[in-house]
Design a protein around this motif. Structure first.
Motif: not given
Length: 458
Positions: A253, A256, A258, A317, A352, A356
């Motif tokens: 998670n 990525t 993010v 992503t 995302m 995800i």
């Protein structure tokens, strides 16, 4: 119960506000931040969150959900005021760490409180509402950052106003929780049965309250016969394996990248070619798509299997980051580049937050047996925050040393490893009851026949 979701709003605002505040903090006449101290200011909250998430389950079990959320609201308020008036980097990092303890605690306590207070038919909606409040808090942070940055950008200490706004929902959380009763399930677990029934009668009609109270009593009796969960339980091979899978999904998670966008989106857009004020306004698009994507993801997760949803999200992503890296290198200096980067960060967040994010939290909640669910979830969330800390600290350093393009190429490579992990190790959990999942894991995991064991839902 809506009052408790202000904990999610605070979670979102506190993690998002630094996005717009950093460029102003960094000025020479303010905190004079370097790339390293930028990383410290951002990641100190994440270190606190990792530590705060670990004891959250034990503290709320011992002292009660409501009381602990009340304490968190005060910590939110004190830490917010500390960051607002911080005279130097050391004080800022200290109070950001304390703020992180509150964020980490809220990430484990608020969903538990909502799940225990909501009626069964509204439980999913109430817990999902907390996720929406988190992304909503980030969106609010971006909006206020843009308003203050545009109207007061020439005022050096505008970042203090950005941080101070968080005191408002912290105060509202405290006032709201004063009026909210304690969880009836927690009261029953402590032998306070009359109080538990009284609370149920306040939030349900009497007939339903009595029926639900009987169910809670039976559940408490069953739990009393179980041994207390400890880390030693994961020495059993099948339990150890599902713990490693859950940790792996939590790490995926974060790798990525993010939160490089959620925390440093303004700096990314500045490097792409926008001015600071324009970047602050443009960054609102990232917050808006996050909210919309979470709503879509919550709707989608009941209709699509977890494993393909996660692989699709990771593919989206990783592709978005690859395109950002390529365009940043090929179109460097072009007036079109900042708009392309903005479009791709929006696309990245759509995958995302829509695919995800919802799968990560759901799988972590359902993959563990009942007795170990709280402990296993807490360990997984700790690793999620720990990786978040590493990325939050290192990203501005990477950005200043190797540049935007090379930094995102690195995330692309890591993203491909994440896809490979999910493809090879993650089982499908959709279509099974929690009890069926436990039985499948227990009987099949050590026999190396995962594909056959979890074929029902594929």
């Amino acid at each position: 119960m809506i009052s408790a979701t202000f904990g999610g709003l605070l979670f979102g605002y506190d993690t998002g506000v630094v996005n717009g505040a950093l460029p102003f903090m960094a000025k020479r006449d303010q905190l004079n931040l370097t790339p390293t101290t930028e990383g410290l200011v951002t990641s100190s909250l994440l270190a606190g969150a990792a530590i705060g998430a670990l004891p959250g389950g034990k503290l709320q079990d011992r002292y009660g959900r409501r009381k602990m959320i009340l304490n968190l609201s005060l910590l939110f308020l004190i830490a917010t005021l500390g960051t607002t008036f911080a005279p130097n980097v050391s004080v800022m990092v200290t109070f950001r760490f304390l703020l992180g303890l509150a964020v980490g605690g809220a990430s484990s306590m608020v969903p538990s409180f909502l799940a225990e207070m909501a009626p069964a038919e509204n439980r999913g909606r109430m817990v999902a509402q907390n996720e929406i409040m988190i992304t909503g808090g980030q969106l609010l942070a971006y909006v206020f950052n843009a308003i203050l940055g545009v109207t007061m950008g020439d005022t050096g200490h505008v970042w203090r106003y950005m941080l101070f706004i968080c005191a408002i929902p912290a105060f509202m959380l405290f006032i709201g929780m004063l009026k909210v009763p304690e969880s009836p399930r927690w009261l029953a677990s402590k032998g306070k049965k009359e109080e538990a029934l009284s609370v149920l009668k306040q939030i349900r009609d009497e007939k339903r309250a009595i029926a639900e109270f009987k169910e809670i009593e039976e559940s408490v009796k069953r739990d009393a016969d179980l041994e207390k969960a400890t880390i030693k339980d994961f020495s059993t091979p099948w339990l150890r394996r599902i713990l490693l899978i859950s940790i792996g999904i939590s790490v995926v998670n974060q790798i990525t990248g993010v939160n490089s966008i959620m925390y440093y989106g303004t700096q990314i857009l500045e490097q792409a070619g926008f001015g600071t004020k324009t970047a602050l306004i443009a960054n609102i698009a990232n917050g808006l798509i996050s909210v919309l994507a979470v709503i879509f993801g919550i709707w989608m997760i009941g209709k699509v299997n977890r494993r393909p949803m996660l692989i699709i999200g990771l593919s989206g992503t990783t592709t978005s980051l690859l395109l950002i890296a390529i365009f940043s290198m090929v179109l460097k200096g072009s007036p079109a580049l900042p708009y392309l980067v903005l479009s791709l960060t929006v696309l990245f967040l759509a995958f995302m937050q829509g695919c995800i994010g919802p799968v990560t939290w759901l799988v972590a909640a359902e993959i563990f047996p009942q007795r170990l669910r709280g402990l296993g979830n807490g360990i997984s969330v700790f690793f999620l925050w720990a990786v978040n800390f590493v990325i939050g600290f290192s990203f501005p350093i990477l950005l200043s040393t190797i540049g935007l393009s090379a930094t995102f190429f690195a995330f692309v490579v890591i993203g491909l490893l994440g896809i490979a992990f999910v493809y090879k190790f993650m089982p499908e959990t959709n279509g099974f009851t929690l009890e069926e999942l436990e039985e499948q894991f227990r009987s099949k995991y050590d026999k190396g026949n995962m594909k056959k064991s979890f074929s029902k839902a594929q």
